[in-house]
Every structure is written in structure tokens, then in C-alpha cells.
Design an enzyme around this catalytic site. Structure first.
Site, mmCIF file in Angstrom:
data_model
loop_
_atom_site.group_PDB
_atom_site.id
_atom_site.type_symbol
_atom_site.label_atom_id
_atom_site.label_comp_id
_atom_site.label_asym_id
_atom_site.label_seq_id
_atom_site.Cartn_x
_atom_site.Cartn_y
_atom_site.Cartn_z
ATOM 1 N N ASN A 252 0.841 -1.216 0.000
ATOM 2 C CA ASN A 252 0.000 0.000 0.000
ATOM 3 C C ASN A 252 0.870 1.256 0.000
ATOM 4 O OD1 ASN A 252 -3.038 -0.433 0.099
ATOM 5 N ND2 ASN A 252 -2.317 -1.978 1.544
ATOM 6 N N ARG B 121 2.855 1.485 25.596
ATOM 7 C CA ARG B 121 2.248 1.885 24.328
ATOM 8 C C ARG B 121 2.236 3.413 24.195
ATOM 9 N NH1 ARG B 121 -0.748 -1.065 21.142
ATOM 10 N NH2 ARG B 121 -1.225 -2.621 22.715
ATOM 11 N N HIS C 119 -8.426 -1.477 5.459
ATOM 12 C CA HIS C 119 -8.744 -2.778 6.058
ATOM 13 C C HIS C 119 -9.217 -3.732 4.953
ATOM 14 C CE1 HIS C 119 -9.925 -5.554 9.185
ATOM 15 N NE2 HIS C 119 -11.062 -5.740 8.541
ATOM 16 N N GLU D 266 -7.308 -2.358 -2.815
ATOM 17 C CA GLU D 266 -6.722 -1.482 -1.778
ATOM 18 C C GLU D 266 -5.810 -0.450 -2.429
ATOM 19 O OE1 GLU D 266 -4.929 -3.348 1.658
ATOM 20 O OE2 GLU D 266 -6.136 -5.145 1.401
HETATM 21 C C1 GRF Z 1 -3.286 -4.976 3.751
HETATM 22 O O1 GRF Z 1 -4.145 -6.026 3.375
HETATM 23 C C2 GRF Z 1 -4.019 -3.990 4.635
HETATM 24 O O2 GRF Z 1 -5.355 -3.855 4.301
HETATM 25 C C3 GRF Z 1 -3.881 -4.609 5.988
HETATM 26 O O3 GRF Z 1 -2.582 -5.146 6.004
HETATM 27 C C4 GRF Z 1 -2.168 -5.442 4.678
HETATM 28 C C5 GRF Z 1 -0.907 -4.695 4.456
HETATM 29 O O4 GRF Z 1 -0.326 -4.959 3.239
HETATM 30 N N1 GRF Z 1 -4.172 -3.642 7.018
HETATM 31 P P1 GRF Z 1 0.918 -4.101 2.747
HETATM 32 O O5 GRF Z 1 1.960 -4.090 3.856
HETATM 33 O O6 GRF Z 1 0.448 -2.724 2.416
HETATM 34 O O7 GRF Z 1 1.421 -4.840 1.532
#
Ligand code: GRF
Length: 209
Positions: free
Chosen positions: A17, A68, A112, A177
Site C-alpha cells: 500500500n 504503548r 482494512h 486497496e
Molecule cells: C493490507 O491487506 C491492509 O489492508 C492490511 O494489512 C495489509 C498490508 O499490506 N491492514 P501491505 O503491507 O500494504 O502490503
């Protein structure tokens, strides 16, 4: 095209992403500057992506922090010093504290890999398959203090096929995504996102998602 929005990206792993954001910026299709990437995982492939593209990054190993909140406060310091306006969680496998949400109110997005509110949490592609749903997809939402519970900005739907396994379904979802996360950020850059309670409207949207 809108103004450039200064973004910070939080990652823990592969960073596909993150890559889609980098690529859209390079193509001139996303009015954003990645000011800083923070990885809580020293071995995340995301770090290689940053090196390759000359993007500033910081490795912040959460295991070295006493709590945290201390970890989050350090992230806030770094993001603020880098001039970050909008924080994007992109495969970031940590829960954020109240302090963090206070520092960036309605300025944290998450992606997500399911159609929220169905299947929040982790391993959700497998959960969707096990449940037997016929469609799944992905959701870009503002993060709040719940787990995958904030106001929904964009969603995209994919079919679940009879012979899908976790890997094939995840790949189909991931492709979406990579399309809708940069799009949501572009809407933000253009100042077109309106939030009223749980409802998010994209001003002058000609898209139906
Ligand atoms: C993705 O499927 C995102 O939706 C989830 O974790 C995954 C991360 O993938 N929260 P990347 O690290 O962006 O390849």
C-alpha cells in the site's frame, strides 16, 4: 488538482500500500508528499521501498519502549517534527492510544481488507472465506479508538470465488486497496471529505465507489 497534503505512513510489513501511494505520487495522480514513514518492525520490506525511493523513514521498535503511550508519544513527536498533517496506517500492526488520536483528530486513515463492519481485526480474508460470504473487499476509514470502527470513507467490493484460498482472495482485495487508498487521500487533499458523525461524504463525487 488540489494542494499537496503532507502525509506520514505507519507500516509494519511488506508495504505494498505504501508502494501504491509512492507510485500515484510519481504519476502525478496524488497531490501528496510522504514526509515520513515509521516502521515498528526493523525487518519490514517497507524500509527497502523507502530507501529505493529516497523517502525519509524511521524505525521505531515498539519492544524498546516501556509502554504503548511512550511509543505513541515518540511517533507523535517524529510526525509533528516532519510536518505531517495526515497519518496513514498501511499494514501497521499496532493499536494506537488515546494520545495519538488526540494529536491527529480525524486525520488518521486506515485500510482494512474486508467490507467493514464485517470482519474487523486480523486474518480477515480467511474469516470471510470460512464464513462463506460471496463478496468481500476493502475499506478505507478514519481510525478511531475502536478496532477498525471509524467512519467509512471508501469501500470496494470483490467477488469471492468457489476455488479461492486465502492467498487468491487477499491478492484480489489488495489490488482494490491499491486503487482506493490513494483515491481517498486525493479526496482529502482536494478538501472534499465531509464528516458528520459516522457519515462521510465526498463532495462533488462522480464516482459510485
Ligand atoms: C493490507 O491487506 C491492509 O489492508 C492490511 O494489512 C495489509 C498490508 O499490506 N491492514 P501491505 O503491507 O500494504 O502490503
Amino acid at each position: 488538482m488540489g494542494r499537496k497534503v503532507s502525509i506520514g505512513v505507519l507500516v509494519s510489513g511488506n508495504g505494498s500500500n505504501l508502494q501504491s501511494l509512492i507510485d500515484r505520487i510519481d504519476q502525478g495522480a496524488l497531490d501528496a508528499d510522504i514526509k515520513l514513514v515509521i516502521s515498528n518492525n526493523p525487518n519490514a520490506f517497507s524500509i527497502e521501498r523507502c530507501r529505493k525511493h529516497g523517502i525519509p523513514f524511521f524505525v521505531l521498535d515498539h519492544r524498546l519502549f516501556g509502554s504503548r503511550v511512550l511509543f505513541d508519544c515518540r511517533m507523535i513527536e517524529l510526525l509533528t517534527a516532519a510536518g505531517v498533517e495526515l497519518v496513514l496506517m498501511a499494514g501497521f500492526m499496532r493499536i494506537l492510544s488515546e494520545e495519538f488520536f488526540k494529536a491527529f483528530p480525524l486525520r488518521i486513515m486506515n485500510i482494512h481488507p474486508a467490507l467493514l463492519p464485517a470482519f474487523p481485526g486480523t486474518h480477515v480474508q480467511k474469516k470471510a472465506l470460512d464464513y462463506g460470504v460471496k463478496f468481500s473487499g476493502c475499506t478505507v476509514h478514519f481510525a478511531d479508538e475502536g478496532v477498525d470502527s471509524g467512519p467509512i470513507i471508501l469501500q470496494a467490493v470483490v467477488p469471492v470465488l468457489d476455488d479461492d484460498d486465502e492467498e487468491s482472495l487477499s491478492a484480489r482485495i489488495l489490488k482494490e486497496e491499491h486503487r482506493i487508498y490513494p483515491l481517498a487521500v486525493q479526496y482529502y487533499a482536494e478538501g472534499r471529505i465531509e464528516v458528520e458523525g459516522r457519515k462521510v461524504r465526498i463532495r462533488n463525487s462522480t464516482l459510485t465507489n
